[in-house]
Design a protein around this motif. Structure first.
Motif, PDB file in Angstrom:
ATOM      1  N   ARG A  59      -1.811  14.864   9.369  1.00 15.48           N
ATOM      2  CA  ARG A  59      -0.684  14.382  10.176  1.00 15.48           C
ATOM      3  C   ARG A  59       0.168  13.400   9.379  1.00 15.48           C
ATOM      4  N   LEU A  60      -0.487  12.452   8.743  1.00 12.61           N
ATOM      5  CA  LEU A  60       0.234  11.441   7.965  1.00 12.61           C
ATOM      6  C   LEU A  60       0.885  12.043   6.725  1.00 12.61           C
ATOM      7  N   GLU A  61       0.169  12.949   6.071  1.00 11.95           N
ATOM      8  CA  GLU A  61       0.702  13.553   4.850  1.00 11.95           C
ATOM      9  C   GLU A  61       1.904  14.438   5.145  1.00 11.95           C
ATOM     10  N   SER A  62       1.860  15.133   6.264  1.00 13.02           N
ATOM     11  CA  SER A  62       2.980  15.995   6.649  1.00 13.02           C
ATOM     12  C   SER A  62       4.249  15.160   6.857  1.00 13.02           C
ATOM     13  N   LYS A  63       4.099  14.015   7.529  1.00 13.03           N
ATOM     14  CA  LYS A  63       5.248  13.138   7.759  1.00 13.03           C
ATOM     15  C   LYS A  63       5.747  12.559   6.450  1.00 13.03           C
ATOM     16  N   TYR A  64       4.823  12.157   5.589  1.00 16.29           N
ATOM     17  CA  TYR A  64       5.202  11.601   4.287  1.00 16.29           C
ATOM     18  C   TYR A  64       5.989  12.625   3.476  1.00 16.29           C
ATOM     19  N   GLN A  65       5.513  13.859   3.448  1.00 12.70           N
ATOM     20  CA  GLN A  65       6.153  14.899   2.645  1.00 12.70           C
ATOM     21  C   GLN A  65       7.516  15.311   3.182  1.00 12.70           C
ATOM     22  N   SER A  66       7.796  14.976   4.443  1.00 14.77           N
ATOM     23  CA  SER A  66       9.108  15.295   5.003  1.00 14.77           C
ATOM     24  C   SER A  66      10.196  14.432   4.379  1.00 14.77           C
ATOM     25  N   ASN A  67       9.789  13.266   3.851  1.00 15.65           N
ATOM     26  CA  ASN A  67      10.749  12.382   3.177  1.00 15.65           C
ATOM     27  C   ASN A  67       9.971  11.366   2.334  1.00 15.65           C
ATOM     28  N   PRO A  68       9.492  11.788   1.165  1.00 17.96           N
ATOM     29  CA  PRO A  68       8.649  10.935   0.313  1.00 17.96           C
ATOM     30  C   PRO A  68       9.255   9.584  -0.047  1.00 17.96           C
ATOM     31  N   SER A  69      10.556   9.535  -0.243  1.00 18.98           N
ATOM     32  CA  SER A  69      11.173   8.263  -0.621  1.00 18.98           C
ATOM     33  C   SER A  69      11.217   7.297   0.562  1.00 18.98           C
ATOM     34  N   GLU A  70      11.514   7.814   1.753  1.00 22.41           N
ATOM     35  CA  GLU A  70      11.581   6.961   2.943  1.00 22.41           C
ATOM     36  C   GLU A  70      10.193   6.468   3.360  1.00 22.41           C
ATOM     37  N   TYR A  71       9.192   7.324   3.145  1.00 23.43           N
ATOM     38  CA  TYR A  71       7.836   6.980   3.587  1.00 23.43           C
ATOM     39  C   TYR A  71       6.900   6.666   2.415  1.00 23.43           C
ATOM     40  N   ARG A  72       7.473   6.157   1.354  1.00 26.58           N
ATOM     41  CA  ARG A  72       6.662   5.834   0.164  1.00 26.58           C
ATOM     42  C   ARG A  72       5.568   4.815   0.483  1.00 26.58           C
ATOM     43  N   PHE A  73       5.930   3.834   1.299  1.00 28.36           N
ATOM     44  CA  PHE A  73       4.956   2.812   1.675  1.00 28.36           C
ATOM     45  C   PHE A  73       4.291   3.188   2.999  1.00 28.36           C
ATOM     46  N   LEU A  74       2.986   3.007   3.063  1.00 29.49           N
ATOM     47  CA  LEU A  74       2.197   3.466   4.201  1.00 29.49           C
ATOM     48  C   LEU A  74       2.709   2.962   5.544  1.00 29.49           C
ATOM     49  N   TYR A  75       3.066   1.707   5.608  1.00 32.13           N
ATOM     50  CA  TYR A  75       3.439   1.132   6.908  1.00 32.13           C
ATOM     51  C   TYR A  75       4.829   1.557   7.381  1.00 32.13           C
ATOM     52  N   SER A  76       5.611   2.170   6.494  1.00 30.82           N
ATOM     53  CA  SER A  76       6.932   2.652   6.911  1.00 30.82           C
ATOM     54  C   SER A  76       6.782   3.778   7.934  1.00 30.82           C
ATOM     55  N   LEU A  77       5.675   4.504   7.881  1.00 32.95           N
ATOM     56  CA  LEU A  77       5.422   5.564   8.856  1.00 32.95           C
ATOM     57  C   LEU A  77       5.307   4.978  10.255  1.00 32.95           C
ATOM     58  N   VAL A  78       4.676   3.819  10.328  1.00 34.06           N
ATOM     59  CA  VAL A  78       4.475   3.143  11.619  1.00 34.06           C
ATOM     60  C   VAL A  78       5.755   2.448  12.072  1.00 34.06           C
ATOM     61  N   GLN A  79       6.403   1.750  11.155  1.00 38.65           N
ATOM     62  CA  GLN A  79       7.596   0.985  11.511  1.00 38.65           C
ATOM     63  C   GLN A  79       8.684   1.872  12.114  1.00 38.65           C
ATOM     64  N   LYS A  80       8.795   3.091  11.588  1.00 38.12           N
ATOM     65  CA  LYS A  80       9.783   4.033  12.107  1.00 38.12           C
ATOM     66  C   LYS A  80       9.487   4.368  13.564  1.00 38.12           C
ATOM     67  N   GLU A  81       8.201   4.561  13.872  1.00 35.76           N
ATOM     68  CA  GLU A  81       7.810   4.903  15.240  1.00 35.76           C
ATOM     69  C   GLU A  81       7.922   3.700  16.169  1.00 35.76           C
ATOM     70  N   VAL A  82       7.642   2.511  15.672  1.00 42.29           N
ATOM     71  CA  VAL A  82       7.775   1.303  16.490  1.00 42.29           C
ATOM     72  C   VAL A  82       9.233   1.118  16.906  1.00 42.29           C
TER      73      VAL A  82
ATOM     74  N   ILE B 128       0.845  -1.193   0.000  1.00 39.95           N
ATOM     75  CA  ILE B 128       0.000   0.000   0.000  1.00 39.95           C
ATOM     76  C   ILE B 128       0.885   1.248   0.000  1.00 39.95           C
ATOM     77  N   LEU B 129       0.635   2.120  -0.951  1.00 40.53           N
ATOM     78  CA  LEU B 129       1.406   3.357  -1.098  1.00 40.53           C
ATOM     79  C   LEU B 129       0.781   4.477  -0.277  1.00 40.53           C
ATOM     80  N   THR B 130       1.625   5.258   0.370  1.00 43.87           N
ATOM     81  CA  THR B 130       1.149   6.285   1.302  1.00 43.87           C
ATOM     82  C   THR B 130       0.263   7.337   0.647  1.00 43.87           C
ATOM     83  N   GLN B 131       0.800   8.040  -0.356  1.00 41.84           N
ATOM     84  CA  GLN B 131       0.039   9.152  -0.928  1.00 41.84           C
ATOM     85  C   GLN B 131      -1.259   8.702  -1.598  1.00 41.84           C
ATOM     86  N   PRO B 132      -1.248   7.635  -2.395  1.00 44.00           N
ATOM     87  CA  PRO B 132      -2.500   7.184  -2.994  1.00 44.00           C
ATOM     88  C   PRO B 132      -3.563   6.800  -1.953  1.00 44.00           C
TER      89      PRO B 132
END
Length: 203
Positions: A59-82, A23-27
């Protein structure tokens, strides 16, 4: 054929996964954003839902836009925080994804109810959807607010005319296709959140 309010969300579903099936974050966020105009059709009664959804998307979009390549996949946002052990913070992207997914569960269930139970009033469809989704996680205050909003829900017939092109075209097929497609995405979100011990977090 004139587009319906589900045209953009349906188009988004075709782009929500990568070639590998992730699953891709922005889509994903775009689909949620494209549902906001639909929620708008409920009028002021559902302003609480719209505000909650909009806030979590931001909230999610702001984090994604801070590093689109690192957070391209939706679950990477969570994995980083875990990894940082910050996933349970109220302002975390993990909590944002959890509550956004739950709000989308409610929205999908509501439209499924409207499509499957043609004889139900809007209030009945809303109440049943709420009991089977958000109520499981809401406290007394949130539940009371929601019950009040449900009482102010628009007339079913008028609502369906409002979301139909020219108030006439049957958008039942659009509703069915969207609910089926997006339900699988939301189920995957729940499965992932459960894997990191977050799917049962109460509000």
């Amino acid at each position: 054929m004139e587009e319906s309010v589900f045209s953009s969300p349906l188009e988004g579903l075709s782009r929500v996964r990568s070639e590998e099936g992730k699953i891709l974050t922005q889509p994903f966020l775009d689909i949620c954003k494209n549902l906001l105009p639909v929620v708008d059709k409920f009028g002021g009664a559902f302003s609480v839902v719209k505000s909650d959804v909009g806030g979590n998307i931001s909230r999610l979009e702001s984090k994604y836009q801070s590093n689109p390549s690192e957070y391209r996949f939706l679950y990477s946002l969570v994995q980083k925080e875990v990894e940082a052990k910050t996933e349970k913070a109220s302002s975390s992207c993990t909590c944002g994804l959890l509550w956004l997914t739950r709000s989308m569960d409610y929205t999908v269930k509501l439209f499924s109810n409207l499509q499957e139970h043609q004889d139900w009033s809007m209030q009945r469809a809303c109440t049943d959807s709420y009991k089977k989704t958000l109520k499981n996680w809401h406290g007394w205050v949130a539940t009371s607010s929601f019950n009040l909003a449900i009482k102010l829900a628009p007339d079913r017939k008028k609502f369906m005319e409002t979301i139909s092109p020219n108030g006439t075209r049957d958008i039942g097929p659009d509703i069915e296709k969207f609910c089926a497609g997006f339900s699988s995405v939301l189920a995957e979100n729940h499965k992932f959140l459960a894997s990191v011990g977050m799917d049962n977090l109460e509000g």
